[in-house]
Write an enzyme that holds these catalytic residues in place. Structure first.
Site, mmCIF file in Angstrom:
data_model
loop_
_atom_site.group_PDB
_atom_site.id
_atom_site.type_symbol
_atom_site.label_atom_id
_atom_site.label_comp_id
_atom_site.label_asym_id
_atom_site.label_seq_id
_atom_site.Cartn_x
_atom_site.Cartn_y
_atom_site.Cartn_z
ATOM 1 N N SER A 20 0.801 -1.228 0.000
ATOM 2 C CA SER A 20 0.000 0.000 0.000
ATOM 3 C C SER A 20 0.836 1.280 0.000
ATOM 4 O O SER A 20 0.519 2.209 -0.743
ATOM 5 C CB SER A 20 -0.970 -0.001 1.179
ATOM 6 N N THR A 65 -5.990 -3.039 7.643
ATOM 7 C CA THR A 65 -5.806 -4.417 7.187
ATOM 8 C C THR A 65 -5.846 -5.368 8.371
ATOM 9 O O THR A 65 -6.130 -4.960 9.514
ATOM 10 C CB THR A 65 -4.532 -4.526 6.304
ATOM 11 N N LYS A 69 -9.906 -5.089 10.596
ATOM 12 C CA LYS A 69 -11.014 -4.667 9.731
ATOM 13 C C LYS A 69 -12.365 -4.671 10.455
ATOM 14 O O LYS A 69 -13.253 -3.907 10.108
ATOM 15 C CB LYS A 69 -11.099 -5.559 8.485
ATOM 16 N N ASN A 90 -12.176 -1.393 5.436
ATOM 17 C CA ASN A 90 -10.756 -1.372 5.039
ATOM 18 C C ASN A 90 -10.264 0.026 4.679
ATOM 19 O O ASN A 90 -9.104 0.181 4.295
ATOM 20 C CB ASN A 90 -10.478 -2.342 3.885
ATOM 21 N N ASP A 105 -12.708 -3.389 -0.716
ATOM 22 C CA ASP A 105 -12.128 -4.663 -1.177
ATOM 23 C C ASP A 105 -13.014 -5.320 -2.248
ATOM 24 O O ASP A 105 -12.569 -5.559 -3.369
ATOM 25 C CB ASP A 105 -11.967 -5.642 -0.006
ATOM 26 N N ALA A 130 -13.174 -19.352 2.239
ATOM 27 C CA ALA A 130 -14.245 -18.793 3.076
ATOM 28 C C ALA A 130 -13.665 -18.001 4.246
ATOM 29 O O ALA A 130 -14.227 -17.972 5.330
ATOM 30 C CB ALA A 130 -15.150 -19.912 3.574
ATOM 31 N N GLY A 132 -11.535 -14.152 5.493
ATOM 32 C CA GLY A 132 -11.865 -12.725 5.511
ATOM 33 C C GLY A 132 -11.998 -12.140 4.117
ATOM 34 O O GLY A 132 -12.925 -11.366 3.845
ATOM 35 N N ALA A 133 -11.101 -12.488 3.223
ATOM 36 C CA ALA A 133 -11.145 -11.929 1.867
ATOM 37 C C ALA A 133 -12.390 -12.413 1.130
ATOM 38 O O ALA A 133 -13.055 -11.651 0.424
ATOM 39 C CB ALA A 133 -9.892 -12.329 1.106
HETATM 40 P P1 ATR Z 1 -7.967 -14.162 4.451
HETATM 41 O O1 ATR Z 1 -8.445 -13.095 5.390
HETATM 42 O O2 ATR Z 1 -6.782 -13.764 3.630
HETATM 43 O O3 ATR Z 1 -9.070 -14.724 3.607
HETATM 44 P P2 ATR Z 1 -8.098 -16.434 6.259
HETATM 45 O O4 ATR Z 1 -9.311 -15.880 6.898
HETATM 46 O O5 ATR Z 1 -7.042 -17.048 7.108
HETATM 47 O O6 ATR Z 1 -7.361 -15.316 5.389
HETATM 48 O O7 ATR Z 1 -8.548 -17.508 5.143
HETATM 49 C C1 ATR Z 1 -7.652 -18.229 4.374
HETATM 50 C C2 ATR Z 1 -8.415 -19.059 3.357
HETATM 51 O O8 ATR Z 1 -7.481 -19.815 2.565
HETATM 52 C C3 ATR Z 1 -9.354 -20.078 3.973
HETATM 53 O O9 ATR Z 1 -10.446 -20.278 3.112
HETATM 54 C C4 ATR Z 1 -8.460 -21.331 4.045
HETATM 55 O O10 ATR Z 1 -9.177 -22.543 4.111
HETATM 56 P P3 ATR Z 1 -9.563 -23.199 5.562
HETATM 57 O O11 ATR Z 1 -10.761 -22.439 6.054
HETATM 58 O O12 ATR Z 1 -9.866 -24.612 5.271
HETATM 59 O O13 ATR Z 1 -8.354 -23.016 6.458
HETATM 60 C C5 ATR Z 1 -7.777 -21.209 2.715
HETATM 61 N N1 ATR Z 1 -6.539 -21.981 2.636
HETATM 62 C C6 ATR Z 1 -5.349 -21.686 3.209
HETATM 63 N N2 ATR Z 1 -4.435 -22.637 2.903
HETATM 64 C C7 ATR Z 1 -5.076 -23.556 2.125
HETATM 65 C C8 ATR Z 1 -4.677 -24.769 1.473
HETATM 66 N N3 ATR Z 1 -3.422 -25.222 1.553
HETATM 67 N N4 ATR Z 1 -5.609 -25.428 0.746
HETATM 68 C C9 ATR Z 1 -6.872 -24.982 0.638
HETATM 69 N N5 ATR Z 1 -7.299 -23.833 1.225
HETATM 70 C C10 ATR Z 1 -6.425 -23.140 1.950
#
Ligand code: ATR
Length: 283
Positions: A20, A65, A69, A90, A105, A130, A132-133
């Site tokens: 950023s 971030t 958030k 954000n 976002d 599923a 935060g993003a």
């Molecule tokens: P963000 O805010 O960046 O979305 P997060 O809330 O930690 O970060 O979510 C990470 C996402 O990536 C989740 O959907 C996670 O799946 P899980 O809920 O099963 O943990 C997914 N993710 C991370 N590593 C993964 C992997 N190796 N294979 C499949 N999904 C993965």
């Protein structure tokens, strides 16, 4: 910088890898805006003190971030209805002594999809992840009139929970449907990866096999490091149109700048192009 320079910044933890400051300071330079944008790593117990400090000293805009958030909402004077429905902010704008929260976002992604001439109303969009993003992106898709948002996640219960939370999102007419496996992936016109799969250093990983997707479906990745993830590379070589993560990264920043400084599309168009070119060379 001089005595008139106004302060902007990003707060989070960690913020050391944030792009950023580069994006916003490049934009200030390109528009001749007398602003400085810095990254502030804030400890949880200092969040309120930090926010009070930004307001007291006349800061104009803050990006927020992970992990703040949601937490920032309680402190704000007002929250834009879309960000309030989502429960995540954000971007904060300080205006006449008041602090107002926004979420750029998801709207950033919608803007990028429109730039790619992607029709969203009445379409089916598959979201991978599923976290935060994903939440912001699913909300924005429902808000944009998508007919079905399919939601797949490695841990299926999280997809079910998120779908439940967003099922009546802001009066949307579309529905959100958890997908336990890839059997129905071929029904979706657009696929968006919101997981961290494929991000450096794990560049050999991909969240989905391209062969299970609908031929010609648009494939988007929010991962921007590396610029071309394995997902995007394989999608492109199978003839799918693609959207790179860096496009969304830049668009959410430009939307925040429009809130803070009211820049027009005409001002931003050449800057967007320059930022994209430089980001692709740098990341
Ligand atoms: P963000 O805010 O960046 O979305 P997060 O809330 O930690 O970060 O979510 C990470 C996402 O990536 C989740 O959907 C996670 O799946 P899980 O809920 O099963 O943990 C997914 N993710 C991370 N590593 C993964 C992997 N190796 N294979 C499949 N999904 C993965």
């Amino acid at each position: 910088m001089d005595a008139e320079t106004r302060l902007y910044g990003v707060i989070g933890k960690p913020v050391s890898g944030s792009k950023s400051p580069w994006i916003h300071n490049t934009l200030f330079e390109a528009t001749g805006t007398n602003g400085a944008y810095l990254a502030f790593e804030i400890q949880e117990d200092q969040l309120t003190a930090a926010l009070n400090g930004f307001r007291a000293q006349g800061a104009v805009g803050l990006s927020v971030t992970i992990p703040y958030k949601e937490a920032v909402i309680d402190w704000l004077d007002a929250v834009d209805p879309y960000a309030a429905a989502l429960g995540a902010v954000n971007a904060v704008h300080f205006e006449n002594g008041r602090s107002i929260g926004y979420n750029t976002d998801g709207p950033g992604l919608i803007k990028v999809l429109k730039q790619h001439d992607t029709q969203l109303a009445d379409r089916r969009v598959l979201v991978l992840g599923a976290g935060g993003a994903s939440r912001g992106i699913c909300g924005a898709l429902l808000d944009a009139g998508v007919q079905v948002v399919g939601l797949w996640n490695r841990t299926h219960e999280r997809a079910v929970e998120l779908a439940e939370t967003l099922k009546d999102f802001a009066g949307s007419t579309g529905r959100i449907q958890p997908e336990p496996d890839s059997a129905s992936f071929h029904k979706y016109d657009v696929v968006i990866n919101t997981t961290s799969v494929g991000m450096q250093p794990n560049v050999g990983d991909t969240p989905v096999e391209i062969s299970v997707l609908k031929p010609g479906a648009l494939v988007c990745d929010i991962v921007y490091k590396p610029h071309e993830t394995r997902l995007i590379r394989e999608a492109r070589s199978s003839g799918h149109p693609v959207v790179y993560g860096v496009e969304m990264l830049i668009e959410q920043a430009l939307l925040a700048q429009q809130i803070w400084n009211g820049y027009t599309e005409e001002t931003l168009a050449p800057i967007r192009k320059k930022l994209l070119e430089q980001a692709i060379a740098m990341f």
